[in-house]
Design a protein around this motif. Structure first.
Motif, PDB file in Angstrom:
ATOM      1  N   ASN A  33      54.085  77.647 191.261  1.00  0.00           N
ATOM      2  CA  ASN A  33      53.836  78.286 192.501  1.00  0.00           C
ATOM      3  C   ASN A  33      54.228  79.733 192.142  1.00  0.00           C
ATOM      4  N   ALA A  34      53.393  80.581 191.828  1.00  0.00           N
ATOM      5  CA  ALA A  34      53.545  81.855 191.724  1.00  0.00           C
ATOM      6  C   ALA A  34      54.196  82.619 192.911  1.00  0.00           C
ATOM      7  N   ASP A  35      53.947  82.476 194.052  1.00  0.00           N
ATOM      8  CA  ASP A  35      54.520  82.823 195.158  1.00  0.00           C
ATOM      9  C   ASP A  35      56.063  82.659 195.529  1.00  0.00           C
ATOM     10  N   ARG A  36      56.629  81.769 194.740  1.00  0.00           N
ATOM     11  CA  ARG A  36      58.092  81.393 194.585  1.00  0.00           C
ATOM     12  C   ARG A  36      58.909  82.234 193.581  1.00  0.00           C
ATOM     13  N   LEU A  37      58.054  82.899 192.683  1.00  0.00           N
ATOM     14  CA  LEU A  37      58.707  83.525 191.864  1.00  0.00           C
ATOM     15  C   LEU A  37      59.764  84.845 192.254  1.00  0.00           C
ATOM     16  N   PRO A  38      59.088  85.662 193.030  1.00  0.00           N
ATOM     17  CA  PRO A  38      60.072  86.900 193.514  1.00  0.00           C
ATOM     18  C   PRO A  38      61.425  86.233 194.193  1.00  0.00           C
ATOM     19  N   SER A  39      61.421  85.210 194.951  1.00  0.00           N
ATOM     20  CA  SER A  39      62.569  84.788 195.508  1.00  0.00           C
ATOM     21  C   SER A  39      63.341  84.324 194.620  1.00  0.00           C
TER      22      SER A  39
END
Length: 327
Positions: free
Chosen positions: A75-81
């Protein structure tokens, strides 16, 4: 004279106590972060290769180096956090294992050193200024070798001698896609093979792409590769068997999971070499002055079980060239 002796004794006593105190202070153990796009269960060999590289340099995980492992589970959306979490832990270096995690780390910090274990073309993607002089806080290893896709098409032609139509699966959002496709087109012209390009941008695009390949009378599929393809390996393998199409991959991991064949960069070698960048930075070097290294080892791998599943016989002259064969 007695006063001088007393002064000297006090000085010696003070120095001795300072030395003892310094000796008792624990040595600071470096803490690094590892930021991955997929699941650790998908890349156990790559993680172990990185650990092996550290061990070869004398590091013992948990004793002389700490590693904070963070994985986005596809899940690329989790990478920033996850990148922000590593920075809050004050890691000294962030190691990334692909383009998605590298971009997330780059957006999160311009000061903490970042080591890429693998990245296609970091210059074209704006990650570094140049391979020779990265110029920022990022360095590491590039998988840039666009000519490999032409070589993969050659191997497909040898595997399926009457090959005349090939479906090419790629992602137009990949910065390297145009350059890689150009190499494929040059090889196709020389081999007199007609190409059918199919854009794959998300997991849901694979099934329609295979249907389109069958409808277009493709006799084989060439995968241009990328993190999306690796993360969807199970789906890709199942669809290949269902379509009864020989598929050439760029990733060894897909062949290990049941794909037909791959020719490409030895990613385990890159992961092992990533440890040398970590070591150099911990010893005082800066990423800006550490040249990005390119691949040195390539492997051709065949899975005979996958060949049997689609009714394909691998010619002996192709089989003998394989670096590894899964039976």
């Amino acid at each position: 004279m007695t006063k001088k002796i007393l002064v000297w004794l006090l000085v010696i006593f003070f120095i001795a106590n300072v030395s003892v105190a310094q000796a008792q202070q624990p040595t600071k153990i470096p803490r690094i972060g590892y930021l991955g796009f997929g699941s650790p269960s998908d890349i156990p060999a790559r993680i172990e290769a990185f650990r092996q590289g550290l061990r070869e340099l004398g590091y013992v995980e948990g004793k002389s180096i700490y590693i904070e492992w963070r994985h986005a589970e596809g899940n690329a959306d989790r990478l920033p956090s996850l990148a922000a979490e590593l920075l809050r832990l004050k890691v000294e270096i962030i190691v990334t294992n692909g383009p998605y995690s590298t971009r997330a780390a780059k957006q999160a910090t311009v000061t903490t050193p970042i080591v890429m274990a693998s990245f296609g073309d970091p210059v074209a993607d704006g990650i570094v200024a140049s391979l020779a002089r990265p110029g920022g806080n990022i360095t590491g290893l590039s998988t840039l070798a666009p000519e490999l896709s032409g070589k993969r098409l050659e191997i497909l032609k040898e595997t399926v001698p009457k090959l005349s139509r090939v479906a090419v699966f790629g992602s137009s959002t990949n910065p390297n896609n145009a350059q890689i496709l150009k190499e494929v087109e040059l090889a196709a012209k020389a081999l007199k093979v007609q190409l059918q390009y199919l854009d794959v941008l998300s997991p849901k695009d694979f099934e329609p792409a295979f249907r389109a390949a069958v409808k277009g009378r493709a006799q084989a599929v060439l995968m241009l590769g990328g993190s999306l393809f690796n993360s969807q390996r199970t789906q890709v393998i199942e669809l290949a068997v269902k379509s009864r199409l020989p598929v050439m991959h760029g990733s060894q991991a897909i062949v290990e999971a049941g794909g037909l064949m791959s020719y490409g960069v030895n990613n385990l070698d890159l992961d092992r070499r990533a440890a040398t960048f970590v070591d150099k930075i911990l010893k005082g070097r800066t990423p800006a002055d550490l040249p990005v290294e390119q691949p040195m080892r390539f492997e051709f791998i065949i899975n005979l079980k996958a060949a049997k599943a689609i009714g394909l016989t691998i010619p002996p002259n192709v089989l003998v060239r394989a670096d590894k064969v899964f039976r």
